[in-house]
Design an enzyme around this catalytic site. Structure first.
Site, PDB file in Angstrom:
ATOM      1  N   CYS A 156      -1.255   5.067 -17.306  1.00  0.00           N
ATOM      2  CA  CYS A 156      -0.765   4.569 -18.078  1.00  0.00           C
ATOM      3  C   CYS A 156      -1.594   2.980 -19.675  1.00  0.00           C
ATOM      4  O   CYS A 156       0.139   2.802 -19.892  1.00  0.00           O
ATOM      5  CB  CYS A 156       0.308   2.951 -17.209  1.00  0.00           C
ATOM      6  SG  CYS A 156       0.641   3.778 -15.605  1.00  0.00           S
TER       7      CYS A 156
HETATM    8  N1  COA Z   1      14.284   0.592  -0.848  1.00  0.00           N
HETATM    9  C1  COA Z   1      14.036  -0.495  -0.058  1.00  0.00           C
HETATM   10  N2  COA Z   1      13.684  -1.648   0.785  1.00  0.00           N
HETATM   11  C2  COA Z   1      12.618  -1.214   0.295  1.00  0.00           C
HETATM   12  C3  COA Z   1      11.911   0.217  -0.669  1.00  0.00           C
HETATM   13  C4  COA Z   1      12.980   0.644  -1.122  1.00  0.00           C
HETATM   14  N3  COA Z   1      13.112   1.339  -1.859  1.00  0.00           N
HETATM   15  N4  COA Z   1      10.623   0.304  -0.278  1.00  0.00           N
HETATM   16  C5  COA Z   1      10.424  -1.023  -0.085  1.00  0.00           C
HETATM   17  N5  COA Z   1      11.099  -1.273   0.490  1.00  0.00           N
HETATM   18  C6  COA Z   1      10.878  -2.638   1.413  1.00  0.00           C
HETATM   19  C7  COA Z   1       9.608  -2.050   2.395  1.00  0.00           C
HETATM   20  O1  COA Z   1       9.308  -1.363   3.336  1.00  0.00           O
HETATM   21  C8  COA Z   1       8.758  -3.307   2.848  1.00  0.00           C
HETATM   22  O2  COA Z   1       9.862  -3.913   4.110  1.00  0.00           O
HETATM   23  P1  COA Z   1       9.176  -4.904   5.164  1.00  0.00           P
HETATM   24  O3  COA Z   1       9.236  -6.051   4.403  1.00  0.00           O
HETATM   25  O4  COA Z   1       9.948  -4.691   5.725  1.00  0.00           O
HETATM   26  O5  COA Z   1       7.855  -4.246   5.023  1.00  0.00           O
HETATM   27  C9  COA Z   1       9.527  -4.365   1.969  1.00  0.00           C
HETATM   28  O6  COA Z   1      10.800  -3.857   1.178  1.00  0.00           O
HETATM   29  C10 COA Z   1       9.178  -4.956   0.511  1.00  0.00           C
HETATM   30  O7  COA Z   1       7.917  -4.291   0.220  1.00  0.00           O
HETATM   31  P2  COA Z   1       6.723  -3.933  -1.443  1.00  0.00           P
HETATM   32  O8  COA Z   1       6.699  -2.547  -1.188  1.00  0.00           O
HETATM   33  O9  COA Z   1       5.463  -4.700  -0.571  1.00  0.00           O
HETATM   34  O10 COA Z   1       7.848  -4.368  -2.441  1.00  0.00           O
HETATM   35  P3  COA Z   1       6.956  -5.457  -3.844  1.00  0.00           P
HETATM   36  O11 COA Z   1       8.388  -6.312  -3.345  1.00  0.00           O
HETATM   37  O12 COA Z   1       5.835  -5.108  -3.701  1.00  0.00           O
HETATM   38  O13 COA Z   1       7.846  -4.390  -4.633  1.00  0.00           O
HETATM   39  C11 COA Z   1       7.067  -1.999  -6.040  1.00  0.00           C
HETATM   40  C12 COA Z   1       7.315  -2.926  -4.929  1.00  0.00           C
HETATM   41  C13 COA Z   1       5.610  -1.274  -6.691  1.00  0.00           C
HETATM   42  C14 COA Z   1       8.361  -2.309  -7.510  1.00  0.00           C
HETATM   43  C15 COA Z   1       6.258  -3.263  -6.973  1.00  0.00           C
HETATM   44  O14 COA Z   1       5.164  -3.878  -5.843  1.00  0.00           O
HETATM   45  C16 COA Z   1       5.436  -3.267  -8.340  1.00  0.00           C
HETATM   46  O15 COA Z   1       5.989  -2.712  -9.253  1.00  0.00           O
HETATM   47  N6  COA Z   1       4.009  -3.145  -8.273  1.00  0.00           N
HETATM   48  C17 COA Z   1       2.995  -2.931  -9.201  1.00  0.00           C
HETATM   49  C18 COA Z   1       3.750  -1.500  -9.387  1.00  0.00           C
HETATM   50  C19 COA Z   1       2.329  -1.070 -10.773  1.00  0.00           C
HETATM   51  O16 COA Z   1       2.386  -2.080 -11.941  1.00  0.00           O
HETATM   52  N7  COA Z   1       1.887   0.162 -11.106  1.00  0.00           N
HETATM   53  C20 COA Z   1       1.212   0.614 -12.148  1.00  0.00           C
HETATM   54  C21 COA Z   1       2.015   2.208 -12.065  1.00  0.00           C
HETATM   55  S1  COA Z   1       1.375   2.739 -13.759  1.00  0.00           S
END
Ligand code: COA
Length: 373
Positions: A156
């Site tokens: 990225c």
């Molecule tokens: N739909 C519904 N629920 C979902 C889901 C989806 N598509 N994906 C995950 N969940 C659920 C999970 O199962 C979890 O449920 P639980 O609490 O019952 O276990 C809950 O939502 C929270 O999941 P989590 O993965 O902890 O979500 P989050 O708030 O961390 O958001 C991202 C996920 C990926 C959006 C976020 O972590 C993020 O953007 N992180 C930074 C990523 C980044 O910068 N990456 C660089 C990439 S190049």
């Protein structure tokens, strides 16, 4: 030492957009089929059923509402769940180079630059279509540019690393005009059957023309300073590579596609990037309040809110930290460049801003700029 500046930028957006609603509908249909095929094992408790994805979760957790893609039908077909981009013969330009050329033409046109005036091409992206010949050399040939060209990959952060590399060529006199392109076909490495990440990425191409100040067109952007940083992390991985040919689980297997521990990335990258920006501000004798705008990496709206608050000392308005996540999603290295390209026309001479990327590696890059008359 010469001064390196940004003369212009270019953007090419694919024609197809997928909304969260469309993406979730496809994922849920795929999950239902998967569960149906395994109903006996699920009923006996041997395996867990796949649960549905949700539009509300995606928007709240990431700020993403839709994304552009090179191929929509494959991604939305529950029996395919991947883009279908036909292979091309060797005589034809690769699709990655082709979209880079589209963005590059716009950058050259905006700077009033002819291809023969450019000395080098850098293709900086998180996924390369092949090892060689370089996509950058295809771009060079397609546009009729002389000099040299090569590919580089810092996930990225590829664009900010590419800008500093181009600026260093200009500063040392190796080149006067460097075209840096970021073709990102992120849908190619995204696992559309992974509920945690199927919504994250989109496709796009951006271009940045980095030049010596003496030849730059009026209204160029001074580069006040650049800084790059890497720090190993296992939390964002893509294991696809040339040694995987004989991998028993095959190249399309989940391990060979994008995978991340999103929450850990969020927690670890926010302080790392905020600290890096603060240190670089100090080095440049600037305060956060001297920055009119932050063009941050576009991965997560909440993450950008936290970083911009730490840098500016208050919650950033949409004007101070614009987002393109809602329409483009995460486009890897291109994200901060799209934000800069779309949200910089209103800058007055003397106003300063920051282009900043962060991502896998971990890697992070900052490019402080100032608009000129
Ligand atoms: N739909 C519904 N629920 C979902 C889901 C989806 N598509 N994906 C995950 N969940 C659920 C999970 O199962 C979890 O449920 P639980 O609490 O019952 O276990 C809950 O939502 C929270 O999941 P989590 O993965 O902890 O979500 P989050 O708030 O961390 O958001 C991202 C996920 C990926 C959006 C976020 O972590 C993020 O953007 N992180 C930074 C990523 C980044 O910068 N990456 C660089 C990439 S190049």
């Amino acid at each position: 030492m010469k001064n390196a500046v940004i003369s212009s930028t270019g953007l090419w957006t694919p024609p197809h957009s997928i909304s969260n609603e469309e993406l979730v509908e496809a994922y849920n249909a795929w999950a239902d089929n998967w569960n149906r095929e395994r109903d006996a094992d699920i009923a006996s408790g041997l395996i867990e059923p796949k649960t549905h994805s949700s539009v509300e979760f995606i928007e709240k957790a990431s700020g993403i509402k839709s994304r552009y893609v090179m191929n929509k039908t494959g991604v939305l077909d529950p029996d395919i769940m991947a883009p279908r981009i036909p292979e091309r013969p060797n005589e034809q330009i690769s699709v990655l180079a082709e979209i880079a050329v589209n963005a590059a033409r716009q950058a050259l046109e905006r700077a009033g630059r002819k291809p023969e005036d450019v000395d080098a091409v850098i293709c900086a992206a998180s996924n390369m279509q092949r090892a060689y010949p370089a996509m950058a050399i295809e771009v060079q040939q397609a546009l009729g540019i002389g000099g040299f060209a090569f590919d580089m990959n810092v996930a990225c952060s590829s664009a900010t690393f590419g800008i500093q590399t181009a600026a260093d060529f200009v500063r040392t006199g190796s080149a006067k005009s460097v075209l840096m392109v970021n073709p990102e076909i992120c849908s190619g490495h995204l696992n559309f059957t992974d509920r945690d990440s199927h919504f994250i990425f989109g496709d796009v191409a951006t271009a940045v023309l980095v030049e010596e100040e003496s030849i730059a067109p009026a209204g160029y952007w001074k580069i006040l300073g650049t800084k790059l940083k890497t720090e190993f992390s296992n939390n964002i991985r893509n294991n696809f590579g040339f040694l995987n040919r004989a991998a028993p689980e095959g190249i399309g297997a989940p391990d060979k596609l994008f995978k991340q521990e999103g929450r850990k990335v969020f927690k670890e990258v926010v302080p790392m990037v905020s600290k890096m920006i603060s240190e670089q501000l100090d080095e440049l004798s600037l305060q956060g309040t001297d920055l009119r705008r932050l063009w941050l990496h576009q991965a997560n709206a909440n993450m950008n809110r936290l970083i911009s608050t730490r840098v500016l000392g208050h919650e950033a308005s949409a004007d101070e930290s614009p987002t393109v996540l809602d329409t483009y999603a995460n486009t890897s290295s291109a994200g901060s460049i799209i934000a800069f390209h779309k949200h910089s026309e209103d800058f007055k001479p003397g106003e300063k801003g920051l282009i900043c990327s962060f991502g896998a590696g971990y890697s992070a890059g900052t490019v402080f700029v100032e608009k000129t008359a």
